[in-house]
Write a protein that holds these residues in place. Structure first.
Motif, PDB file in Angstrom:
ATOM      1  N   ARG A   1       4.447  10.145  -6.376  1.00 43.20           N
ATOM      2  CA  ARG A   1       5.882  10.271  -6.225  1.00 43.20           C
ATOM      3  C   ARG A   1       6.411  11.018  -5.132  1.00 43.20           C
ATOM      4  N   ALA A   2       6.073  10.381  -4.397  1.00 43.12           N
ATOM      5  CA  ALA A   2       6.288  11.023  -3.395  1.00 43.12           C
ATOM      6  C   ALA A   2       7.766  10.280  -2.935  1.00 43.12           C
ATOM      7  N   PRO A   3       8.790  11.663  -2.027  1.00 48.10           N
ATOM      8  CA  PRO A   3       9.929  10.908  -2.124  1.00 48.10           C
ATOM      9  C   PRO A   3      10.202   9.324  -1.378  1.00 48.10           C
ATOM     10  N   SER A   4       9.503   9.200  -0.196  1.00 51.99           N
ATOM     11  CA  SER A   4      10.360   8.101   0.366  1.00 51.99           C
ATOM     12  C   SER A   4       9.234   7.896   0.987  1.00 51.99           C
TER      13      SER A   4
ATOM     14  N   GLY B   1      11.985   5.721  -4.822  1.00 53.31           N
ATOM     15  CA  GLY B   1      12.624   6.675  -3.776  1.00 53.31           C
ATOM     16  C   GLY B   1      13.325   6.032  -2.469  1.00 53.31           C
ATOM     17  N   GLY B   2      13.291   6.546  -0.901  1.00 48.43           N
ATOM     18  CA  GLY B   2      13.900   5.718  -0.120  1.00 48.43           C
ATOM     19  C   GLY B   2      12.829   5.225   1.195  1.00 48.43           C
ATOM     20  N   PHE B   3      13.381   5.147   2.464  1.00 51.82           N
ATOM     21  CA  PHE B   3      12.794   5.026   3.261  1.00 51.82           C
ATOM     22  C   PHE B   3      13.255   5.748   4.425  1.00 51.82           C
TER      23      PHE B   3
ATOM     24  N   VAL C   1       0.575  -1.054  -0.044  1.00 46.15           N
ATOM     25  CA  VAL C   1       0.057   0.063  -0.062  1.00 46.15           C
ATOM     26  C   VAL C   1       0.517   1.049   0.180  1.00 46.15           C
ATOM     27  N   LYS C   2       1.717   1.266   0.824  1.00 45.46           N
ATOM     28  CA  LYS C   2       2.746   2.670   0.637  1.00 45.46           C
ATOM     29  C   LYS C   2       3.238   3.128  -0.084  1.00 45.46           C
TER      30      LYS C   2
END
Ligand code: GDP
Length: 268
Positions: free
Chosen positions: A145-148, A209-211, A136-137
């Motif tokens: 287009r979220a960075p993380s 993206g990152g975590f 989901v995340k």
């Protein structure tokens, strides 16, 4: 039960949920599961059901059980506090099967599945498990287009994951080929860290993206992986690789749950 007169029963019904649901709804996790198993097992006995297979869960093993966990680790030490309510109920279900076997000669057996994932999972971020939550995340981050994405805890706990169709296959196999008092572990015997899980799901979904780690959320058990030698010796092994399983699962999520309603990530 009396009307349907099934000759075989798989007890999959349960009140289940991830680490947060477990620790915030203890009464439901204990009461619902005790009621479900006691009612089904007793009525199966009364209706003369030929064979019954009860599903436990890998979280019923002690918090610090040596890993990979063998079947004889049951009740060998204190439980993980975040899921003790569910664990106590599931242990009672396994004991019910053993007791009905001893006292009434019922052919009731138990399987101990590891963490599952796949089509039809619970994709609710508050209630679900980590495998579904990651899909989901990652999906949400990809399309916005979220960075993380945010990962609960440290990312270091290790878990084993089994594709749902492999579990179904194992349960049918046990129904046909197993008849004994001891429960049997069902899994792959292979674990990965939560961080590695996030990387795998990101790869499958095409998210680069990152975590970000949320240390205010609990890690739960440091490591949870099952020893599956007993089931292997009987002739059953899991067929679906983790990557293939997550590909099938993510595809299903995007076409079904994901397409219908984008999750609100506020507050997670
Ligand atoms: P557990 O196996 O009973 O601990 O239950 P979960 O599947 O809910 O959690 C497994 C691990 O994944 C725990 O260490 C969680 O803190 C971690 N985790 C990281 N991100 C998430 C998330 O978004 N949802 C859930 N449920 N767990 C997460």
């Amino acid at each position: 039960m009396e009307r349907a007169r099934p000759h075989a029963v798989f007890v999959c019904a349960a009140t289940v949920g991830g680490i947060l649901a477990n620790s915030t709804r203890p009464a439901e996790f204990l009461y619902d599961n005790l009621a479900i198993e006691a009612n089904i097992i007793e009525s199966a006995h009364r209706a003369g059901v030929e064979k019954l297979l009860f599903l436990g869960s890998s979280c019923i093993y002690p918090r610090l059980a040596p890993q990979p966990m063998t079947e004889d680790m049951l009740l060998a030490g204190p439980l993980e506090p975040t899921n003790q309510w569910y664990a106590v109920a599931k242990i009672a279900g396994i004991k019910l099967c053993q007791a009905y076997r001893r006292q009434y000669g019922c052919d009731f057996i138990s399987a101990m599945p590891t963490n599952l994932f796949g089509p039809g999972d619970n994709y609710d971020l508050q209630q679900g498990h980590v495998a579904a939550a990651m899909q989901v995340k990652v999906h949400h981050a990809k399309i916005t287009r979220a960075p993380s994405i945010e990962i609960w805890g440290s990312g270091r706990p290790r878990r084993e994951f089994l594709y749902v169709d492999d579990l179904a296959d194992a349960l049918v196999f046990m129904m046909q080929h197993y008849s004994d008092e001891s429960h049997l572990n069902v899994g792959t015997g292979i674990d990965i860290s939560i961080r590695e899980l996030a990387e795998l799901v990101a790869k499958v979904a095409g998210f680069s993206g990152g975590f970000v780690y949320d240390a205010s959320k609990p890690d739960g058990m440091p490591r949870k992986v099952m020893n599956v030698d007993k089931l292997k010796a009987l002739g059953w092994v899991a067929k679906t690789s983790l990557e293939e399983g997550f590909r099938l699962s993510y595809e299903w999520y995007v076409q079904n749950a994901g397409a219908k309603r984008e999750p609100s990530l506020a507050g997670h």
